[in-house]
Design an enzyme around this catalytic site. Structure first.
Site, PDB file in Angstrom:
ATOM      1  N   LEU A 461       0.834  -1.198   0.000  1.00  0.00           N
ATOM      2  CA  LEU A 461       0.000   0.000   0.000  1.00  0.00           C
ATOM      3  C   LEU A 461       0.874   1.255   0.000  1.00  0.00           C
ATOM      4  O   LEU A 461       0.619   2.197  -0.758  1.00  0.00           O
ATOM      5  CB  LEU A 461      -0.919  -0.015   1.232  1.00  0.00           C
ATOM      6  CG  LEU A 461      -1.689   1.283   1.513  1.00  0.00           C
ATOM      7  CD1 LEU A 461      -2.656   1.574   0.380  1.00  0.00           C
ATOM      8  CD2 LEU A 461      -2.415   1.185   2.856  1.00  0.00           C
ATOM      9  N   GLU A 462       1.912   1.276   0.811  1.00  0.00           N
ATOM     10  CA  GLU A 462       2.797   2.436   0.879  1.00  0.00           C
ATOM     11  C   GLU A 462       3.525   2.647  -0.452  1.00  0.00           C
ATOM     12  O   GLU A 462       3.683   3.781  -0.917  1.00  0.00           O
ATOM     13  CB  GLU A 462       3.809   2.235   2.003  1.00  0.00           C
ATOM     14  CG  GLU A 462       3.162   2.204   3.378  1.00  0.00           C
ATOM     15  CD  GLU A 462       4.080   1.668   4.446  1.00  0.00           C
ATOM     16  OE1 GLU A 462       3.774   1.854   5.636  1.00  0.00           O
ATOM     17  OE2 GLU A 462       5.127   1.059   4.095  1.00  0.00           O
ATOM     18  N   LEU A 463       3.967   1.561  -1.067  1.00  0.00           N
ATOM     19  CA  LEU A 463       4.669   1.682  -2.354  1.00  0.00           C
ATOM     20  C   LEU A 463       3.749   2.241  -3.434  1.00  0.00           C
ATOM     21  O   LEU A 463       4.120   3.139  -4.185  1.00  0.00           O
ATOM     22  CB  LEU A 463       5.213   0.303  -2.766  1.00  0.00           C
ATOM     23  CG  LEU A 463       5.889   0.245  -4.144  1.00  0.00           C
ATOM     24  CD1 LEU A 463       7.113   1.149  -4.187  1.00  0.00           C
ATOM     25  CD2 LEU A 463       6.282  -1.199  -4.481  1.00  0.00           C
TER      26      LEU A 463
END
Length: 586
Positions: A461-463
């Site tokens: 999700l962060e990427l």
């Protein structure tokens, strides 16, 4: 008394065996001395003698149908091999005589045959033919034979082994002559003519050749010109030079008259100077259809100082005009070769040193440039964090992020770092808070390892959030830090796409722990501009210009980082709806 002129200087008369030939008495080759008509009127008579091989006394020639005398000529119709020898013509009267000898050579036909061309013993006649113009070729000596023939003779023409009339419409035979209507370059070369006639019931013949040379049309300009040197050209003379060479090239269009090229020194030709130090040499360097380029070289030996002040002129002349160019001698100032060589060597050495220094210390130079001229992004945006760290949630990566990355970035380099597990508040939605933290950061630092970015994880999700932020407006940059080597097939699709365009900084274990290592320098190049000296001067606290409260708060977060890992596990267990939200976003 008999005056003997010896042997004629015109050389031997050559006749082909079986063809008509004749000997003209050489005494009449000087009309101012002897004229045939005048000699006979004064009582002189012309007699022919022959000196056979191996005899000392000449013998009178017995005239016959084959050997006859016509005025000043002895005719051989035809010549045989036995006619070879020395002949003497004599003008005499009762009181005196004058004689001269000539040599006759009768050649066999196989001695002069040249391939498919007719056999000719006499040297060819030379004819000049301007291109694109017409001309007429007459077989040599034809008028003399016409007087001896009992009927009108016939002439057969040849060119390059081809017999007329297979040549085309530009050339045709008119009577005994060959008419060339339009001269072309392919029409030059050797032409052969064979004359046939009858005399006293015998068929006789002889052959001649004509060498036709094509030249440029007479309508073109025919004035001579000087190609080099240009007007008032300066010839450089090296210091200490003992010989100078001045070159002049003149162009002479074809003309039948004389032409000349020469040098003058102070208005006098070289031969008029009576000075052995000056010498002129001429040679032809190019010949093109009659136009010629001639080079004239003036050599000056043992150059003296006064020679630099002389006036040198190159001149050309033909029947149509005249041209001249002036040249000057000038001593060349020598270049400081030693100084120039040393300067060039030092310059090359300096460039090599600079290249090596840049190749080895390019990171240091780039960081130095950023510290002087870089722009602090805090003054141009409204972001809260400098770095958001994304990593795989396992003990090894967490230990590296919390004890190494976070400590150096915050305490040593003065960056504001966001770690979701440490800075998020309990009770919130993981998806929303993750997107918010990423959007509020200037850099997304992705710690790449074999367990990173598995499907459905928060790291993925962060990427995705970081890549979307770069794609939308470029307000966020993603940095890849390779903590442990990862095979390419182990990378998720988003990470493979990001690797093509993003910087990858590799962690090399103990080699990268020192702040002066290449890892931290390379990472600082990708991070926002911060001046380390300002951080150290502030006692190892927060960012430049930060308040004491902010620094204290950041230290408090650092001290409680270990206990926050336990809170992350508790929050994840107590709030399963956050995991569901991540899966829905992905």
């Amino acid at each position: 008394m008999c005056h003997d002129w010896g042997e004629s200087g015109d050389g031997a008369v050559v006749v082909l065996e079986g063809e008509v030939g004749w000997l003209s008495c050489s005494l009449f080759s000087h009309p101012s001395v002897y004229n045939y008509t005048s000699a006979l009127s004064t009582g002189l008579n012309l007699f022919w003698y022959r000196l056979p091989a191996g005899h000392d006394l000449e013998q009178p020639i017995g005239y016959s149908q084959r050997l006859s005398k016509e005025r000043e000529r002895l005719w051989l119709q035809p010549a045989t091999a036995e006619d070879t020898g020395q002949y003497i013509c004599m003008l005499s009267n009762k009181s005196s005589c004058t004689k001269i000898s000539m040599r006759l050579e009768v050649l066999a036909r196989d001695q002069v045959v040249r391939g498919c061309e007719p056999a000719v013993a006499v040297a060819p006649s030379q004819v000049i033919a301007p291109l694109q113009e017409g001309m007429t070729l007459d077989c040599p000596d034809l008028q003399d034979v016409v007087k001896m023939a009992d009927s009108s003779p016939s002439v057969t023409w040849y060119h390059r082994c081809q017999k007329f009339p297979t040549w085309g419409s530009d050339r045709e035979q008119r009577g005994l002559s060959l008419q060339i209507h339009v001269m072309l370059t392919t029409y030059d070369g050797s032409y052969y003519c064979t004359v046939h006639y009858q005399r006293r019931g015998r068929e006789l013949q002889y052959s001649r050749s004509i060498n036709v040379t094509a030249v440029y049309p007479s309508s073109l300009p025919k004035h001579p010109s000087i190609l080099q040197p240009t007007q008032d050209h300066i010839f450089k003379v090296e210091q200490g030079c003992t010989q100078v060479r001045l070159e002049c090239r003149g162009h002479f269009p074809y003309l039948a008259g004389d032409w000349d090229i020469w040098w003058t020194v102070d208005g006098k030709k070289v031969e008029e100077l009576n000075n052995s130090r000056f010498f002129q040499n001429n040679r032809q360097v190019k010949y093109d259809y009659g136009d010629r380029t001639v080079e004239s070289v003036l050599l000056i030996q043992n150059l003296q100082a006064k020679d630099l002040n002389r006036e040198y002129n190159c001149s050309v002349r033909n029947q149509r005009g005249f041209d001249t160019h002036r040249a000057h001698l000038e001593q060349e100032v020598p270049l400081p070769s030693v100084e120039l060589g040393c300067g060039l060597g030092v310059t090359l050495l300096l460039m090599l040193v600079l290249f090596v220094v840049y190749h080895v210390f390019w990171l240091e130079l780039l960081l130095l440039y950023r510290s002087w001229f870089g722009t602090d992004e805090r003054h141009t945006d409204d972001k809260e964090f400098d770095v958001y760290i994304s990593y795989a949630r396992n003990s090894e990566e967490e230990q590296f992020v919390l004890t190494t990355l976070r400590r150096v970035l915050e305490n040593e380099l003065g960056y504001s770092v966001c770690i979701f597990d440490r800075d998020s508040l309990p009770g919130g939605t993981i998806t929303d808070e993750t997107l918010t933290f990423v959007a509020r950061s200037r850099r997304l630092l992705v710690v790449v390892s074999p367990g990173y970015a598995s499907q459905g994880s928060q790291a993925l999700l962060e990427l995705k959030a970081g890549i979307d932020g770069m794609a939308r407006g470029g307000h966020l940059r993603v940095i890849l830090v390779q903590y442990r080597p990862v095979r390419r097939q182990g990378w998720v699709r988003e990470l493979r796409r990001a690797r093509v365009a993003l910087a990858l900084v590799r962690w090399q274990g103990d080699k990268s722990r020192e702040l002066t290592s290449r890892f931290w320098k390379r990472l600082r190049v990708e991070l926002p501009v911060r001046r380390v000296s300002g951080v150290e001067g502030g006692g190892g606290g927060g960012e430049e210009g930060g308040s004491e409260g902010e620094v204290a708060l950041r230290r408090l977060h650092s001290q409680n980082s270990t206990s926050s890992q336990t809170g992350l596990i508790t929050n994840t267990v107590k709030e399963p709806q956050k995991v569901i939200s991540i899966a829905a976003y992905l």
